[in-house]
Design an enzyme around this catalytic site. Structure first.
Site, short mmCIF file in Angstrom:
data_model
loop_
_atom_site.label_atom_id
_atom_site.label_comp_id
_atom_site.label_asym_id
_atom_site.label_seq_id
_atom_site.Cartn_x
_atom_site.Cartn_y
_atom_site.Cartn_z
N GLY A 195 0.72 -1.10 0.09
CA GLY A 195 -0.09 0.11 -0.04
C GLY A 195 0.59 0.76 0.18
O GLY A 195 2.38 1.62 0.36
N CYS A 196 0.45 2.35 -0.26
CA CYS A 196 1.17 3.88 -0.46
C CYS A 196 1.34 4.08 1.02
O CYS A 196 2.66 4.41 0.77
CB CYS A 196 0.44 4.42 -1.36
SG CYS A 196 -1.48 5.14 -0.23
N TYR A 197 0.60 4.48 1.54
CA TYR A 197 1.04 4.37 3.04
C TYR A 197 2.80 3.72 3.51
O TYR A 197 3.25 4.48 4.42
CB TYR A 197 0.05 4.49 4.46
CG TYR A 197 -0.61 6.29 3.67
CD1 TYR A 197 -1.23 7.47 3.79
CD2 TYR A 197 -2.25 5.45 3.34
CE1 TYR A 197 -2.20 7.84 3.59
CE2 TYR A 197 -2.89 6.67 3.08
CZ TYR A 197 -2.79 7.98 3.43
OH TYR A 197 -3.48 9.14 2.68
N THR A 224 4.52 1.77 2.17
CA THR A 224 5.83 2.15 1.48
C THR A 224 6.33 3.11 2.01
O THR A 224 7.60 2.88 2.34
CB THR A 224 5.40 2.07 0.04
OG1 THR A 224 4.55 1.15 -0.27
CG2 THR A 224 6.46 2.19 -0.76
#
Lengths: 343, 343, 343, 343
Positions: free
Chosen positions: D161-163, D165
């Site tokens: 997921g972006c967060y 990462t």
């Protein structure tokens, strides 16, 4: 406030093979110059030899322009020399002497200022006396799609202004119909005003705002008129809008002979069907589809009710309106494929 | 996601003295209706009696519209009745039946839809058959500055569209010169597209973008043409720009008789010198100077090179272009000072 | 670029009846001073007597600040005198001498600089030697909700900084639980950086960006620490975000005794249930619900997983964080209802 | 509203030489899938064989995604087959069955959903019962810099997921110090919420606003906790901010052993000094320096006053937080240089 990179090795430039074109950028710390440099760093046929900046001479480039992955430091403008091509991004008036010196040193020049776009009288009327009028006869107006052949042979290319680029690309196919009256309503992002901080470019001024400016006469007006040639009455009103990059021009045109829809399509298809950087659209282009690209997107239609043509043009003012077209012209000068460094 | 207020007492409305005008807002949950309600809550002569919403009937208003400090709950539209004035903020087609019912119940109506702005044939051409054509003869076009006297006596006021408000205020003073040709290049914020979520209103679509739309024919075109009367050719191109609120129209006009600078000033000064909500500016107005206000700011000048006039108008589309002008018209209807609730 | 109004009569100020409080604003051309002036022009108990500006002395106010409908011209700061209250909006260091002079002339003062917010040692550590330490003992810290009684009697009120206003309102109700550790992650709009143009406030820098700043130590840190008193460790990191106005602070708190949900509600309800300008919310507040208002919206909850409290506070940095709270304090000073000029 | 290209020839993909890796993108019409496709079209080692979309199956890709220069039409998801690698951009729950089918057909898979990031119990607690738990044991968590070796051999890569990462890259170097307490204050652009139009993503909601969300528990929380392993208390609060792309996380960390400045530099230098896509910065990174790139920029410092570490991480949520990292993982899978298609 700049972000010095501690732990990342700088990237070697891709394969500047023997025989690469050596290029210098003069005025490399502004929006436009920095972008020219960024494009040339990725250019497969160019060795970016020198980046010159009056204010930052001596400083490492990457410290000030973190997008530029290079070990170069800025040099002073008068240290530039011994390159095949120089791209000059200096203010009008300051560009001409630099160009004179670079040409004398044997370089070919793409100049992004207004210094070589107008004839000597028009220049004087809008900017004051020309510093080097002797160079005007050989300067080629660098609207690539319209003057490709002359650019290929030129020693000095005058890269067009951002507004004229969009306007002239939009209107050129209509010349055969007889232009009678032209209204250009242009909307530009803030980067068009350059990197200098001012009340006008403050976030709190621009955000949520739109304003018409240059009503009494914008300096791109004579450049547009020169490009259109004798004939039509022309009104040009630029507006500042709250986006960083890009220009949309909505152009209202009366012509001597209103074409049919088919004829209109043929005019544009004939002019630009084979062009790499001009898209012909079936609906008004969105600004964001050109931002970050060297493209001009065009939409042309007939307003039957008013007996008038309507053309909408969108470009990225920093790319097709400045740095991108400079690289495109450099490619034409050098005999490279026109999209090298631009795709 | 709404922010229920736990600990703050709702504020009593200022002094709705005996004899206050009782007002209902129909369609109070959209951008426009909510703003009408917000304005009326601060209005010294109005008792805001009912707020109607199809979707939210029964729900407390403050839970959905935290800017509205009121203990009211939304009622259903057909529960509205027994008020002096109803302000109707419903989509075209749905407004007319509601207006019919409210008039029959004895209320006077300010309607913000397009249902009563056009003659029956024009309406049919752009919107389809009119649901209540019998009401059209008595409807008064509510561009306050141009039709104040008729509004004062009207039972039904058709509040103008946002684009026509700016265009007609900009052009009215030029009528005596003989309008020949009019180009209206309009730029609007996103709230003009209403509260409904769509690909078109997504932040990632709008931010950094500008696009022309409605090229084939926008529904405000016939309203502008109707307001200008027979004569000029008219082209109208709206654009969506990345701001929340406001409209700037740059208008290019050919007239039969080009005036002198003095004559131009006199025309505008004569028309609007005494107007509370029209500012005459010496430079193109900034959008942000009208956002949040009921003002229209105008700038007019002569483009000598092209033999044409140039007028720039700026309004807040939700205020002078909708809710604000509705309150202004309500004030005229009721005999209140025209700026009550608006300053 | 300013928009001179040609045809609109300036509006008389509402009923500055005999006995109105006469007020001067010193430093009236910045964001904050101009907003104080705008609020006071609408204030029913105040006569706005003088607007002082170093740079613009002599110029008509309305020409530079078109939102201000007044016939006043700017005066020089040292021409200010003979008023009941002066609101001083000068940079730190410059404010103290002006305050000294105004107090000596008999005015009461609300000062918006940092000059009277800290004790003499802390001031010296963050700003340098204090120019008028003799005034510090009588200065009252103007966080209205927390120090109302002392403000009422004060001759000199130190209006709090924007970040501390939100942080201290958010944390005050938790004092009885024993604050142990506080992390304040603050996000601010660009107007917090003032009106001066800089690379940092250029639209092209701010738009699409977010950046943490003041990592090494922001001057609002000691003000927050002073407000919290001995005890907790405190980390404060401000961020610049691409909005014009407003601050959101997300605050992570360890306390000696973690309360139940009910106890937490009671702490906030007890502290602010009767406050006009503090909203207690059931979900994190949206910035836009406070912009343009003098409100602080608070949300408090318990992070059970981490055994920590979470408080989110939102204010308009120019209103509750500066100009609005200054007017609120002026109301307390003068015995006016606290929301005069603010609703 | 899409802009059909009339007159421009589509560009041939650069040299998809014999032996190029054939790749399909499933779910290619969303933000992320479209960006994966755009990156792969420029990838020198990949032949983009199929673009699948449930809703747009049959439609020409270029008509809907004008940035994609391709003659492909969308196919239906279940038409995908016979490719070396499939990149799956489907919602959680829908991804797992597609992955099952693709693996059975012999493809290797990079999956961008949450379906293979968590163990079976944690997945059930946050998303419901897992559709294909039999695949979980072989799934490799695709945070490239931390799991490169396993990715190289994997048949199924769970793209993070972006967060998580940003958070895990920021915190991994601190593991040896003993993480005790972690607060992650995250700010994300709107594209993180996907392409679907909603009240939450409307321009008029987002512009000028900032809001904390997911307070009760965001689905990236367990992914971060899983990545950090047993030990620290963790609080994670995401915020929506008015930018299109990008995430900045400001992370407040208590560790068992506070390092010296030198030790801190060594920890980060040792972890990332040789990494192509991680920059170690001497000041807090600006969001805009990572937008459009696959980089994570990190800044780490010690807050001496509070005895705490502070780490700021910035990524482009669509690039390093999704599509870019997917391509990076595909490069690792295939044995390509890690920056192919990404520079």
């Amino acid at each position: 406030m700049s972000c010095t990179i501690l732990g990342t090795a700088s990237q070697p430039q891709p394969a500047a093979s023997t025989g690469a074109l050596s290029v210098a950028v003069v005025g490399a710390s502004g929006f436009t110059g920095a972008l020219v440099a960024e494009l040339l760093l990725r250019h497969p046929g160019v060795e970016l030899a020198q980046l010159a900046s009056e204010q930052l001479a001596g400083a490492p480039v990457a410290a000030h322009l973190p997008r530029l992955r290079t070990d170069l430091s800025f040099c002073a403008p008068d240290e530039v020399g011994d390159v095949d091509v120089a791209v000059v991004c200096a203010p009008h008036g300051q560009a001409a002497p630099a160009v004179r010196r670079l040409l004398d040193g044997g370089a070919r020049v793409v100049d992004l200022s207004a210094d070589f776009r107008l004839d000597v009288e028009t220049y004087a009327a809008w900017y004051g006396p020309h510093p080097h009028p002797e160079l005007l006869p050989e300067a080629v107006y660098g609207l690539t799609e319209l003057h490709r052949a002359e650019i290929a042979d030129a020693r000095l290319v005058a890269n067009p202004g951002c507004y004229p680029t969009a306007a002239l690309l939009a209107l050129a196919p209509l010349a055969s119909l007889g232009l009678v009256d032209v209204v250009i309503d242009a909307k530009s992002g803030v980067s068009g005003a350059g990197k200098a901080a001012s009340v006008r470019t403050h976030f709190c001024s621009v955000d949520g705002d739109l304003i018409a400016y240059g009503i009494a006469g914008h300096r791109h007006y004579p450049e547009i008129v020169a490009g259109l040639g004798e004939g039509p009455t022309v009104t040009f009103v630029p507006h500042l809008m709250p986006v960083q990059r890009g220009i949309v021009e909505t152009i209202y045109v009366r012509v001597a002979q209103v074409p049919s829809v088919n004829e209109l399509e043929e005019l544009y298809g004939g002019a630009y069907g084979a062009e790499r950087f001009v898209d012909l659209c079936a609906a008004p282009p969105e600004l964001k589809d050109v931002v970050g690209t060297n493209r001009c997107r065009l939409f042309a239609t007939i307003d039957e009710r008013a007996g008038r043509l309507l053309v909408v043009a969108a470009i990225d003012n920093l790319m097709k309106g400045a740095a991108g077209q400079a690289v495109q012209n450099l490619n034409v000068l050098a005999g490279f494929p026109e999209d090298w460094g631009l795709s």
